[in-house]
Design an enzyme around this catalytic site. Structure first.
Site, PDB file in Angstrom:
ATOM      1  N   THR A  10      12.154  -5.424  -4.221  1.00 24.84           N
ATOM      2  CA  THR A  10      12.422  -6.286  -3.056  1.00 24.84           C
ATOM      3  C   THR A  10      11.128  -6.757  -2.385  1.00 24.84           C
ATOM      4  O   THR A  10      11.179  -7.553  -1.453  1.00 24.84           O
ATOM      5  CB  THR A  10      13.285  -5.544  -2.016  1.00 24.84           C
ATOM      6  OG1 THR A  10      12.619  -4.310  -1.682  1.00 24.84           O
ATOM      7  CG2 THR A  10      14.669  -5.239  -2.543  1.00 24.84           C
ATOM      8  N   GLN A  12       6.955  -8.338  -2.406  1.00 23.43           N
ATOM      9  CA  GLN A  12       6.327  -9.559  -2.944  1.00 23.43           C
ATOM     10  C   GLN A  12       6.118  -9.484  -4.460  1.00 23.43           C
ATOM     11  O   GLN A  12       6.607 -10.334  -5.226  1.00 23.43           O
ATOM     12  CB  GLN A  12       4.969  -9.807  -2.274  1.00 23.43           C
ATOM     13  CG  GLN A  12       4.175 -10.940  -2.952  1.00 23.43           C
ATOM     14  CD  GLN A  12       2.748 -11.076  -2.466  1.00 23.43           C
ATOM     15  OE1 GLN A  12       2.470 -11.935  -1.639  1.00 23.43           O
ATOM     16  NE2 GLN A  12       1.825 -10.260  -2.966  1.00 23.43           N
ATOM     17  N   ASP A  13       5.398  -8.453  -4.904  1.00 21.13           N
ATOM     18  CA  ASP A  13       5.046  -8.385  -6.330  1.00 21.13           C
ATOM     19  C   ASP A  13       6.267  -8.097  -7.192  1.00 21.13           C
ATOM     20  O   ASP A  13       6.392  -8.626  -8.308  1.00 21.13           O
ATOM     21  CB  ASP A  13       4.006  -7.277  -6.576  1.00 21.13           C
ATOM     22  CG  ASP A  13       2.653  -7.623  -6.008  1.00 21.13           C
ATOM     23  OD1 ASP A  13       2.536  -8.644  -5.296  1.00 21.13           O
ATOM     24  OD2 ASP A  13       1.691  -6.869  -6.264  1.00 21.13           O
ATOM     25  N   ALA A  82       5.814   1.193  -2.402  1.00 22.32           N
ATOM     26  CA  ALA A  82       4.865   1.969  -1.590  1.00 22.32           C
ATOM     27  C   ALA A  82       5.023   1.579  -0.133  1.00 22.32           C
ATOM     28  O   ALA A  82       5.575   0.515   0.167  1.00 22.32           O
ATOM     29  CB  ALA A  82       3.423   1.650  -2.013  1.00 22.32           C
ATOM     30  N   SER A  84       2.963  -0.068   1.958  1.00 19.98           N
ATOM     31  CA  SER A  84       1.817  -0.836   1.456  1.00 19.98           C
ATOM     32  C   SER A  84       0.950  -1.439   2.553  1.00 19.98           C
ATOM     33  O   SER A  84      -0.030  -2.119   2.250  1.00 19.98           O
ATOM     34  CB  SER A  84       2.327  -1.956   0.548  1.00 19.98           C
ATOM     35  OG  SER A  84       2.918  -2.972   1.337  1.00 19.98           O
ATOM     36  N   THR A 125      -5.291  -0.172  -6.208  1.00 19.90           N
ATOM     37  CA  THR A 125      -5.729  -1.181  -5.245  1.00 19.90           C
ATOM     38  C   THR A 125      -7.234  -1.195  -5.008  1.00 19.90           C
ATOM     39  O   THR A 125      -7.894  -0.150  -5.102  1.00 19.90           O
ATOM     40  CB  THR A 125      -5.032  -0.927  -3.888  1.00 19.90           C
ATOM     41  OG1 THR A 125      -5.692  -1.668  -2.869  1.00 19.90           O
ATOM     42  CG2 THR A 125      -5.061   0.540  -3.479  1.00 19.90           C
ATOM     43  N   GLU A 127      -8.452  -1.288  -2.210  1.00 20.01           N
ATOM     44  CA  GLU A 127      -8.704  -0.442  -1.035  1.00 20.01           C
ATOM     45  C   GLU A 127      -9.357   0.885  -1.428  1.00 20.01           C
ATOM     46  O   GLU A 127      -9.970   1.548  -0.598  1.00 20.01           O
ATOM     47  CB  GLU A 127      -7.393  -0.156  -0.298  1.00 20.01           C
ATOM     48  CG  GLU A 127      -6.910  -1.288   0.582  1.00 20.01           C
ATOM     49  CD  GLU A 127      -7.791  -1.535   1.793  1.00 20.01           C
ATOM     50  OE1 GLU A 127      -7.996  -0.616   2.599  1.00 20.01           O
ATOM     51  OE2 GLU A 127      -8.278  -2.664   1.927  1.00 20.01           O
ATOM     52  N   TYR A 150      -3.692   5.066   3.837  1.00 24.63           N
ATOM     53  CA  TYR A 150      -3.104   4.332   2.705  1.00 24.63           C
ATOM     54  C   TYR A 150      -3.988   4.483   1.467  1.00 24.63           C
ATOM     55  O   TYR A 150      -3.505   4.819   0.373  1.00 24.63           O
ATOM     56  CB  TYR A 150      -2.953   2.849   3.071  1.00 24.63           C
ATOM     57  CG  TYR A 150      -2.687   1.934   1.891  1.00 24.63           C
ATOM     58  CD1 TYR A 150      -1.413   1.801   1.360  1.00 24.63           C
ATOM     59  CD2 TYR A 150      -3.722   1.194   1.308  1.00 24.63           C
ATOM     60  CE1 TYR A 150      -1.170   0.958   0.275  1.00 24.63           C
ATOM     61  CE2 TYR A 150      -3.491   0.352   0.227  1.00 24.63           C
ATOM     62  CZ  TYR A 150      -2.213   0.235  -0.292  1.00 24.63           C
ATOM     63  OH  TYR A 150      -1.984  -0.595  -1.364  1.00 24.63           O
ATOM     64  N   LYS A 154      -3.325   6.230  -2.151  1.00 27.47           N
ATOM     65  CA  LYS A 154      -3.450   5.474  -3.409  1.00 27.47           C
ATOM     66  C   LYS A 154      -4.473   6.131  -4.348  1.00 27.47           C
ATOM     67  O   LYS A 154      -4.363   6.022  -5.571  1.00 27.47           O
ATOM     68  CB  LYS A 154      -3.863   4.030  -3.115  1.00 27.47           C
ATOM     69  CG  LYS A 154      -2.709   3.151  -2.628  1.00 27.47           C
ATOM     70  CD  LYS A 154      -1.772   2.747  -3.778  1.00 27.47           C
ATOM     71  CE  LYS A 154      -0.686   1.805  -3.320  1.00 27.47           C
ATOM     72  NZ  LYS A 154       0.283   1.481  -4.367  1.00 27.47           N
ATOM     73  N   HIS A 180      -3.677 -10.004  -3.145  1.00 26.31           N
ATOM     74  CA  HIS A 180      -3.045 -11.196  -3.708  1.00 26.31           C
ATOM     75  C   HIS A 180      -1.879 -11.585  -2.816  1.00 26.31           C
ATOM     76  O   HIS A 180      -1.118 -10.746  -2.342  1.00 26.31           O
ATOM     77  CB  HIS A 180      -2.626 -10.982  -5.164  1.00 26.31           C
ATOM     78  CG  HIS A 180      -1.966  -9.675  -5.415  1.00 26.31           C
ATOM     79  ND1 HIS A 180      -2.669  -8.503  -5.560  1.00 26.31           N
ATOM     80  CD2 HIS A 180      -0.660  -9.356  -5.530  1.00 26.31           C
ATOM     81  CE1 HIS A 180      -1.826  -7.515  -5.760  1.00 26.31           C
ATOM     82  NE2 HIS A 180      -0.588  -8.004  -5.735  1.00 26.31           N
TER      83      HIS A 180
END
Ligand code: NAP
Ligand code: GDD
Length: 349
Positions: A10, A12-13, A82, A84, A125, A127, A150, A154, A180
């Protein structure tokens, strides 16, 4: 027909990846969690809701993940779910660790127990690099220095992926994706917050845009192109980790300047600095060297900064013009698209 299970379908990616894999001929399963307001607007927006199968599951609930893998019997699992949002991870550090960190092990453990031949993609990521550089580009060999709860979660996800690869022989890859964006980006992330606000200001719906750190630099690419790299990673002979980026960097101020320029406005008149959007610790500079992915996967970014800003602002303008003409977005008046694709336990027994 190949089958793929997407966690975070559900988001974006997840939505773009589902569309991409459907076009490749895959049968798509996705996990979704029960929310008080249904959140299928991205799947509706891409017109794929009717083409996918949804299984209720949550990253904090191992049994539901095991069930999702048993039901879908996938060849590939794309683990995108996640907590995110970096900003929220400072407010909910423990929850972020549970979901964004331990959630990865829950999915990997389900794979190990049910079918260790399943190929696994982990959404790592940029990050992870934190404030390791102020110039140049980061590649797969650079040191990780996470600068948020976060990123720390990760980092755990990155290493547990490598541990299951090296320890249990699972085909598990880390995609170290730099930022992105797209018209499907969540509204709290800075690019979409800007494009959405620029559209509203230019149409007289809003008067100002309140932001935090304008100096932060990011390597911003276009999400529909980045999901292809996830698939490419799982098609290789050997599993590995790859940086995916544009190798360009721009700060938040430049994003604002360009976005306001598109609608003929001067950003300086509309931006207000608001302390609420400053983070206790921020990442100041990110730029990624994708040459390894280019060489091994044949992947390269096509949409660069100027075009990306244009695509996002134009789409938000279009949405708000339609709204002024009386149309409502799915997220304003949730248009629940039906339950035909949801595989509940009762259906499965
Ligand atoms: P996103 O739009 O925020 O989507 C996150 C997804 O995770 C949503 O589908 C969300 O479901 C789901 N989720 C959250 N908590 C969950 C839980 N407890 N159980 C099950 N599902 C849960 O994120 P995105 O931008 O698509 O990013 C996808 C992944 O890539 C994330 O892991 C992110 O950290 C990582 N990443 C993103 C970028 C980027 O620039 N976009 C860069 C590098 C890495 P709901 O819809 O129900 O909230
Ligand atoms: N969100 C937000 N809102 N960010 C702001 C604002 C604001 O009002 N004002 C300035 N910023 C700055 C943030 O401080 C940060 O330095 C930068 O804009 C980008 O913030 P986000 O768009 O929230 O993204 P992010 O870089 O923190 O995280 C995203 O990219 C990561 C990859 O590097 C997320 O998608 C992460 O999930 C992803 O891992």
């Amino acid at each position: 027909m190949k089958k793929a299970l997407i966690t975070g379908i559900t988001g974006q990616d997840g939505a773009y990846l589902a569309k991409f894999l459907l076009e490749k001929g895959y049968k798509i399963y996705g996990i979704y969690r029960r929310l008080s307001t249904p959140n299928f607007w991205r799947l509706q927006y891409l017109d794929i809701f009717e083409k996918i199968n949804l299984i209720p599951a949550d990253l904090i609930d191992s049994a539901s993940l095991i069930e999702a893998i048993k039901i879908s019997e996938p060849e590939e699992v794309y683990h995108l779910a996640a907590q995110s949002f970096v900003g929220a991870s400072f407010e909910q550090a423990i929850g972020t660790g549970e979901i964004t960190g331990l959630g990865v092990t829950r999915v990997l453990e389900a794979i190990r127990q049910i079918n260790p031949k399943i190929r696994f993609y982990q959404a790592s990521t940029s990050e992870l690099y934190g404030n390791g550089k102020t110039q140049g580009s980061f590649n797969e060999k650079d040191l990780f220095q996470p600068a948020s709860p976060y990123a720390a979660a990760k980092l755990y996800g990155y290493w547990i992926t490598r541990i299951y690869r090296e320890g249990y022989g699972i085909f598990a890859c880390n995609g170290i994706l730099f930022n992105h964006e797209s018209p499907l980006r969540g509204l709290e992330f800075v690019t979409r917050k800007i494009s959405n606000s620029v559209a509203k200001i230019s149409l007289g719906i809003e008067k100002e845009l309140r932001l935090g750190n304008l100096e932060a630099k990011r390597d911003w690419g276009y999400a529909p192109e980045y999901v292809e790299s996830m698939w490419l990673m799982l098609q290789q002979k050997e599993p590995d980790d790859y940086v995916i980026a544009t190798n360009e960097t721009h700060n938040v101020k430049e994003f604002c300047e360009k976005a306001f320029n598109i609608v003929g406005l001067d950003y300086k008149k509309y931006i207000k600095i608001d302390k609420r959007f400053l983070r206790p610790f921020d990442v100041n500079y990110l730029k990624g060297d994708y040459s390894n992915a280019e060489e091994k996967l044949g992947w390269e970014p096509k949409t660069k900064f100027n075009r990306l800003v244009e695509v996002m602002v134009k789409e938000d303008l279009n949405r708000w013009k339609r709204w002024q003409n009386g149309e409502r977005f799915p997220w304003d008046a949730p248009n629940y698209p039906g339950e035909s694709k949801i595989l509940t336990r009762a259906l499965r027994v």
